[in-house]
Write an enzyme that holds these catalytic residues in place. Structure first.
Site, PDB file in Angstrom:
ATOM      1  N   LYS A 140       0.874  -1.185   0.000  1.00 45.02           N
ATOM      2  CA  LYS A 140       0.000   0.000   0.000  1.00 45.02           C
ATOM      3  C   LYS A 140       0.900   1.221   0.000  1.00 45.02           C
ATOM      4  O   LYS A 140       1.725   1.385   0.904  1.00 45.02           O
ATOM      5  CB  LYS A 140      -0.878   0.031   1.255  1.00 45.02           C
ATOM      6  CG  LYS A 140      -2.095  -0.862   1.175  1.00 45.02           C
ATOM      7  CD  LYS A 140      -3.015  -0.574   2.354  1.00 45.02           C
ATOM      8  CE  LYS A 140      -4.178  -1.526   2.394  1.00 45.02           C
ATOM      9  NZ  LYS A 140      -5.010  -1.322   3.596  1.00 45.02           N
ATOM     10  N   GLU A 182       0.911  -1.652  17.232  1.00 38.39           N
ATOM     11  CA  GLU A 182       0.641  -2.401  15.988  1.00 38.39           C
ATOM     12  C   GLU A 182       1.121  -3.842  16.123  1.00 38.39           C
ATOM     13  O   GLU A 182       0.546  -4.756  15.532  1.00 38.39           O
ATOM     14  CB  GLU A 182       1.322  -1.717  14.791  1.00 38.39           C
ATOM     15  CG  GLU A 182       0.831  -0.305  14.503  1.00 38.39           C
ATOM     16  CD  GLU A 182      -0.479  -0.243  13.701  1.00 38.39           C
ATOM     17  OE1 GLU A 182      -1.080  -1.305  13.417  1.00 38.39           O
ATOM     18  OE2 GLU A 182      -0.909   0.880  13.385  1.00 38.39           O
ATOM     19  N   LYS A 224       1.575 -10.698   8.493  1.00 40.32           N
ATOM     20  CA  LYS A 224       1.131  -9.774   7.440  1.00 40.32           C
ATOM     21  C   LYS A 224       1.370 -10.372   6.059  1.00 40.32           C
ATOM     22  O   LYS A 224       0.521 -10.251   5.165  1.00 40.32           O
ATOM     23  CB  LYS A 224       1.825  -8.411   7.572  1.00 40.32           C
ATOM     24  CG  LYS A 224       1.315  -7.453   6.498  1.00 40.32           C
ATOM     25  CD  LYS A 224       1.286  -6.009   6.863  1.00 40.32           C
ATOM     26  CE  LYS A 224       0.612  -5.211   5.729  1.00 40.32           C
ATOM     27  NZ  LYS A 224       0.660  -3.787   5.917  1.00 40.32           N
ATOM     28  N   HIS A 249      -8.862   6.413  13.601  1.00 39.87           N
ATOM     29  CA  HIS A 249      -8.884   7.495  12.616  1.00 39.87           C
ATOM     30  C   HIS A 249      -9.745   8.658  13.095  1.00 39.87           C
ATOM     31  O   HIS A 249      -9.416   9.818  12.858  1.00 39.87           O
ATOM     32  CB  HIS A 249      -9.378   6.970  11.265  1.00 39.87           C
ATOM     33  CG  HIS A 249      -8.357   6.127  10.570  1.00 39.87           C
ATOM     34  ND1 HIS A 249      -8.669   5.137   9.671  1.00 39.87           N
ATOM     35  CD2 HIS A 249      -7.002   6.113  10.662  1.00 39.87           C
ATOM     36  CE1 HIS A 249      -7.561   4.564   9.237  1.00 39.87           C
ATOM     37  NE2 HIS A 249      -6.537   5.134   9.829  1.00 39.87           N
ATOM     38  N   HIS A 262      -0.215   7.643  15.563  1.00 38.54           N
ATOM     39  CA  HIS A 262      -1.138   6.664  15.001  1.00 38.54           C
ATOM     40  C   HIS A 262      -1.232   5.411  15.884  1.00 38.54           C
ATOM     41  O   HIS A 262      -2.321   4.938  16.203  1.00 38.54           O
ATOM     42  CB  HIS A 262      -0.672   6.308  13.582  1.00 38.54           C
ATOM     43  CG  HIS A 262      -1.511   5.268  12.923  1.00 38.54           C
ATOM     44  ND1 HIS A 262      -2.830   5.488  12.590  1.00 38.54           N
ATOM     45  CD2 HIS A 262      -1.235   3.993  12.555  1.00 38.54           C
ATOM     46  CE1 HIS A 262      -3.323   4.395  12.036  1.00 38.54           C
ATOM     47  NE2 HIS A 262      -2.383   3.468  12.004  1.00 38.54           N
TER      48      HIS A 262
HETATM   49  P1  NAD Z   1       7.001   8.520  10.610  1.00 39.39           P
HETATM   50  O1  NAD Z   1       7.429   7.993   9.313  1.00 39.39           O
HETATM   51  O2  NAD Z   1       6.499   9.908  10.665  1.00 39.39           O
HETATM   52  O3  NAD Z   1       8.196   8.350  11.650  1.00 39.39           O
HETATM   53  C1  NAD Z   1       8.050   8.843  12.951  1.00 39.39           C
HETATM   54  C2  NAD Z   1       9.172   9.810  13.333  1.00 39.39           C
HETATM   55  O4  NAD Z   1      10.374   9.075  13.588  1.00 39.39           O
HETATM   56  C3  NAD Z   1       9.523  10.785  12.229  1.00 39.39           C
HETATM   57  O5  NAD Z   1       9.879  12.007  12.787  1.00 39.39           O
HETATM   58  C4  NAD Z   1      10.739  10.125  11.576  1.00 39.39           C
HETATM   59  O6  NAD Z   1      11.546  11.005  10.854  1.00 39.39           O
HETATM   60  C5  NAD Z   1      11.434   9.570  12.779  1.00 39.39           C
HETATM   61  N1  NAD Z   1      12.323   8.437  12.546  1.00 39.39           N
HETATM   62  C6  NAD Z   1      12.169   7.435  11.653  1.00 39.39           C
HETATM   63  N2  NAD Z   1      13.096   6.489  11.860  1.00 39.39           N
HETATM   64  C7  NAD Z   1      13.866   6.915  12.882  1.00 39.39           C
HETATM   65  C8  NAD Z   1      14.979   6.369  13.570  1.00 39.39           C
HETATM   66  N3  NAD Z   1      15.439   5.144  13.276  1.00 39.39           N
HETATM   67  N4  NAD Z   1      15.533   7.072  14.580  1.00 39.39           N
HETATM   68  C9  NAD Z   1      15.017   8.289  14.927  1.00 39.39           C
HETATM   69  N5  NAD Z   1      13.943   8.855  14.343  1.00 39.39           N
HETATM   70  C10 NAD Z   1      13.384   8.168  13.332  1.00 39.39           C
HETATM   71  O7  NAD Z   1       5.854   7.603  11.268  1.00 39.39           O
HETATM   72  P2  NAD Z   1       5.561   6.031  11.215  1.00 39.39           P
HETATM   73  O8  NAD Z   1       4.818   5.748  12.454  1.00 39.39           O
HETATM   74  O9  NAD Z   1       6.760   5.245  10.879  1.00 39.39           O
HETATM   75  O10 NAD Z   1       4.578   5.899   9.963  1.00 39.39           O
HETATM   76  C11 NAD Z   1       3.313   6.511   9.947  1.00 39.39           C
HETATM   77  C12 NAD Z   1       2.850   6.570   8.505  1.00 39.39           C
HETATM   78  O11 NAD Z   1       2.732   5.248   8.004  1.00 39.39           O
HETATM   79  C13 NAD Z   1       1.502   7.228   8.326  1.00 39.39           C
HETATM   80  O12 NAD Z   1       1.572   8.139   7.264  1.00 39.39           O
HETATM   81  C14 NAD Z   1       0.577   6.071   7.979  1.00 39.39           C
HETATM   82  O13 NAD Z   1      -0.482   6.464   7.126  1.00 39.39           O
HETATM   83  C15 NAD Z   1       1.520   5.145   7.274  1.00 39.39           C
HETATM   84  N6  NAD Z   1       1.113   3.728   7.291  1.00 39.39           N
HETATM   85  C16 NAD Z   1       1.071   3.077   6.115  1.00 39.39           C
HETATM   86  C17 NAD Z   1       0.722   1.737   6.081  1.00 39.39           C
HETATM   87  C18 NAD Z   1       0.752   0.997   4.786  1.00 39.39           C
HETATM   88  O14 NAD Z   1       0.310  -0.143   4.732  1.00 39.39           O
HETATM   89  N7  NAD Z   1       1.283   1.584   3.738  1.00 39.39           N
HETATM   90  C19 NAD Z   1       0.416   1.066   7.264  1.00 39.39           C
HETATM   91  C20 NAD Z   1       0.462   1.770   8.473  1.00 39.39           C
HETATM   92  C21 NAD Z   1       0.828   3.110   8.480  1.00 39.39           C
HETATM   93  N1  GLY Z   2      -1.958  -1.367   7.299  1.00 38.21           N
HETATM   94  C1  GLY Z   2      -3.037  -2.115   6.747  1.00 38.21           C
HETATM   95  C2  GLY Z   2      -2.694  -2.844   5.507  1.00 38.21           C
HETATM   96  O1  GLY Z   2      -1.577  -2.894   5.074  1.00 38.21           O
HETATM   97  O2  GLY Z   2      -3.573  -3.401   4.906  1.00 38.21           O
END
Ligand code: NAD
Ligand code: GLY
Length: 363
Positions: A140, A182, A224, A249, A262
């Site tokens: 996704k 998660e 997954k 959400h 999230h």
């Molecule tokens: P993010 O990518 O914003 O990362 C969180 C914070 O940590 C950011 O400030 C980032 O720069 C920092 N960071 C990342 N790696 C780091 C590291 N190793 N050390 C220090 N800082 C670090 O947030 P997230 O929780 O990783 O991802 C959330 C996003 O993922 C949302 O946009 C959500 O919609 C998306 N998402 C997508 C799917 C999918 O299936 N595609 C599933 C779940 C969530």
């Molecule tokens: N995060 C939900 C999916 O990948 O379907």
């Protein structure tokens, strides 16, 4: 290193999990071959890990594209900026994109890969726990519309996922906790034994013990990968991965994206889903209480929704969720611990009780 596979016929790909994989570089070199790549990362992750990655590739093989950090930059405008740089660098169909970062970078880079020249290869190197167990696997990709999260996107599977436990050491503690929500979700969906395993190891997981993390990430990715292999485009079982997300959400939208992480909202949402399941008579009261206790006491997650989201506001926001079908809110609920099911119609009066329960959820 452990290697799992997402089985999607000729689009199958490996997920490598271990410690030190970024510095070692073997998995990345194997996935990339001699091809050129653009490394898409952000201004928080780049100073920490970009050099480590580039040092494992040939001189000039990879060009960094560094984005500003944050969900608010997950936009089409940012993707356009990436296209500009790919254009300037003459990246052709043989090139690949590498996503180095959390879920935001992964979703943006994946979407750029899905659309650049109608689709090029991409490699996900997730650097948050959430990205390692969820967003980097499954294809996704996408960005937000000003009026809705993840409204623009494409399914585009990566060629390879490389999850390095060592990079989690620099992750802020709050992000670690959010990622663990998660992780716990996978136990609640269909693996009660995994839920128990996690509950017994909360301290070690929060302290980022690498052996525990590797095991937890591998179990989540295996789960997954299995779900994605059965239902790549979410016409059925993949929707179970949204456990807690309908409530989450609404909380994220009501509080302004970013106030709650999230994963925190998902933890809250899972408590609300457990409460609703109990009120419907689907989940034993002691199981619902246990879910709340593990999330609250063992992992320190929020379990009381924000006081200023009224029941009506909750309903309004849940009704505009992307997962609403023909006006019906679809919930993922629990028929037992480790037995998630999709519920298409829930008695509104019972739902209202859950939304009003606040500090009494799951009691
Ligand atoms: P993010 O990518 O914003 O990362 C969180 C914070 O940590 C950011 O400030 C980032 O720069 C920092 N960071 C990342 N790696 C780091 C590291 N190793 N050390 C220090 N800082 C670090 O947030 P997230 O929780 O990783 O991802 C959330 C996003 O993922 C949302 O946009 C959500 O919609 C998306 N998402 C997508 C799917 C999918 O299936 N595609 C599933 C779940 C969530
Ligand atoms: N995060 C939900 C999916 O990948 O379907």
């Amino acid at each position: 290193m452990r290697t799992l596979s997402v089985e999607l016929g000729e689009r199958s790909y490996p997920i490598h999990i271990g410690s030190g994989l970024l510095a070692d570089g073997g998995a990345l070199r194997e996935a990339l071959g001699a091809d050129r790549a653009a490394v898409i990362t952000n201004d928080v992750v780049a100073p920490l890990y970009l050099d480590r990655l580039l040092a494992t590739l040939d001189e000039g093989q990879a060009t960094p594209i560094i984005l500003p950090d944050g969900e608010r930059h997950k936009t089409l405008g940012t993707v356009e900026g990436i296209y500009d740089q790919l254009m300037a660098g003459a990246f052709d169909r043989k090139s690949a994109l590498i996503a180095l970062g959390g879920g935001v970078v992964g979703d943006i880079a994946g979407f750029a890969a899905a659309t650049w020249l109608r689709g090029v290869r991409h490699i996900q190197i997730p650097t948050t726990l959430l990205a390692q167990v969820d967003s980097s696997v499954g294809g996704k990709t996408g960005v937000n519309h000003p009026l809705g999260k993840n409204m623009i996107g494409a399914f585009h599977q990566p060629d390879c996922v490389i999850a390095d436990m060592a990079v989690l050491k620099t992750l802020p503690r709050r992000e670690v906790r959010a990622g663990l929500a998660e992780v716990i979700k996978y136990g609640l969906i269909d693996d009660a034994e995994f839920f128990d395993w996690l509950a017994g190891r909360a301290k070690g997981l929060l302290a980022l013990e690498e052996g525990l993390l590797t095991e937890a990430v591998a179990r989540c990715c295996r789960a997954k990968a299995g779900i994605v292999a059965r239902d790549e485009r979410e016409s059925g079982v993949r929707a179970l991965l949204n456990l807690g997300h309908t409530f989450a959400h609404a909380i994220e939208a009501a509080t302004g994206y970013g106030a709650w992480l999230h994963g925190e909202a998902v933890a809250m949402g899972m408590v609300m889903a457990a409460d609703l399941s109990r009120r419907l008579g689907w989940l034993e009261a002691d199981q619902a209480r246990r879910i709340r206790n593990v999330l609250e006491t063992d992992f320190g997650m929020p379990v009381i929704p924000p006081a200023d989201i009224s029941t009506d506001r909750f309903l309004e926001l849940m009704a505009s969720d992307k997962k609403v079908e023909r006006g019906r809110i679809r919930f993922v609920l629990l028929r037992g611990l480790g037995r998630a099911v999709i519920a298409d119609s829930v008695d509104p009066a019972v739902l209202a009780q859950t939304l009003a329960a606040r500090a009494e959820l799951c009691h």
